[in-house]
Design an enzyme around this catalytic site. Structure first.
Site, PDB file in Angstrom:
ATOM      1  CG  HIS A  45      -0.163  -0.078   2.537  1.00  0.00           C
ATOM      2  ND1 HIS A  45       0.274   1.022   3.218  1.00  0.00           N
ATOM      3  CD2 HIS A  45       0.234  -1.154   3.257  1.00  0.00           C
ATOM      4  CE1 HIS A  45       0.900   0.653   4.321  1.00  0.00           C
ATOM      5  NE2 HIS A  45       0.894  -0.675   4.367  1.00  0.00           N
ATOM      6  CG  ASP A  46      -0.437   4.250   1.212  1.00  0.00           C
ATOM      7  OD1 ASP A  46      -1.306   4.966   0.676  1.00  0.00           O
ATOM      8  OD2 ASP A  46      -0.680   3.521   2.193  1.00  0.00           O
TER       9      ASP A  46
ATOM     10  N   GLY B  84       5.166  -0.933   2.389  1.00  0.00           N
ATOM     11  CA  GLY B  84       4.305   0.236   2.275  1.00  0.00           C
ATOM     12  C   GLY B  84       5.063   1.551   2.285  1.00  0.00           C
TER      13      GLY B  84
END
Length: 269
Positions: A123-124, A141
């Site tokens: 994520h991200d 992440g």
């Protein structure tokens, strides 16, 4: 109307948008909020969910899991996104997660990337263009990966780490610090081992520019004074050199991770 081809065994959500020439192969699942641009191909057994957009010409191979909820306990169902660029190749069993509220709500992969089998992008993470990840690479992440970076097999990258453009990371490395643009790193824990000279030559960087970059590297990673002092000196000495200034700006920028350094006793490039 779209000229997409959908295999009878595939399941495509009513809200999904399929561009011209899209091929959805056997046993694929495409969620309601997915956008597949022209000539995207899902070979077979691909599962794409969430607010996911896939750029034109990208091919995704069997058992890839794309856009499913992040593996982050802080995620609470926010409508975050995943963007994958054009002409990427995403091989078997790759997993790519969308963003989270705590990280900007977006995971992005640039154009012309090759992500080999069983790699993971968390994520991200923000991945540049022309990035190559060999098998089993794990990008945690919030990482930021520049253009033209290459990762050898089974590398793992600590969350919030930055890897500068044109860097090379050797196989089996555990990267827990920022790697400068044009740098080369290897090891567990990884250390800076010099400049990615092979990559610079292959991409036809000017010979004199490479010489200046090597001179700046020697100065920045010498043993005299502090790192900040050495970087400031290099900024002044090579004030008209774009490559050196890129390295200087990278080191001086705020970051959650330390700059990766050569090991003790290892001479500068």
């Amino acid at each position: 109307m779209s000229s997409a081809s959908v295999h009878p065994t595939a399941i495509v959500g009513r809200g999904a948008q399929l561009g011209d020439g899209v091929k959805v192969g056997p046993f694929c699942i495409v969620g309601d909020n997915v956008v597949l641009h022209d000539n995207v191909e899902l070979v077979s057994h691909v599962s794409i969910e969430g607010n996911t957009e896939v750029g034109a010409g990208t091919r995704i191979f069997p058992f890839a899991s794309v856009g499913h909820v992040p593996q982050d306990l802080k995620y609470h169902g926010e409508a975050s996104r995943l963007e994958i660029g054009q002409n990427c190749t995403i091989r078997e069993s790759v997993t790519i997660n969308p963003g989270t509220e705590g990280g900007g709500m977006l995971t992005r992969i640039g154009n012309d990337c090759l992500i080999m089998a069983s790699a993971h992008v968390a994520h991200d993470a923000i991945i540049g263009n022309n990035v190559i990840m060999a098998n089993y690479v794990g990008i945690a992440g919030h990482c930021q990966i520049g253009d033209n970076v290459i990762f050898g097999g089974t590398c793992v990258v600590h969350q919030f780490t930055r890897v500068g453009a044109h860097a090379f990371v050797g196989a089996h490395s555990m990267v827990d610090g920022d790697i400068i643009p044009y740098g080369m790193a290897v090891g567990n824990r990884a250390a800076l081992t010099g400049l990615n000279l092979v990559g610079l030559k292959r991409r036809k960087f000017d010979r004199e520019a490479i010489h200046r970059l090597r001179a700046a590297y020697r100065q920045i990673f010498s043993n005299e004074g502090t790192l900040r002092e050495r970087v400031e000196d290099a900024a002044g000495l090579f004030k008209d050199d774009a490559l050196v200034q890129e390295v200087v700006a990278f080191i001086m920028a705020a970051s959650d991770r330390p700059i990766l350094m050569p090991r003790n006793g290892q001479s500068a490039e």
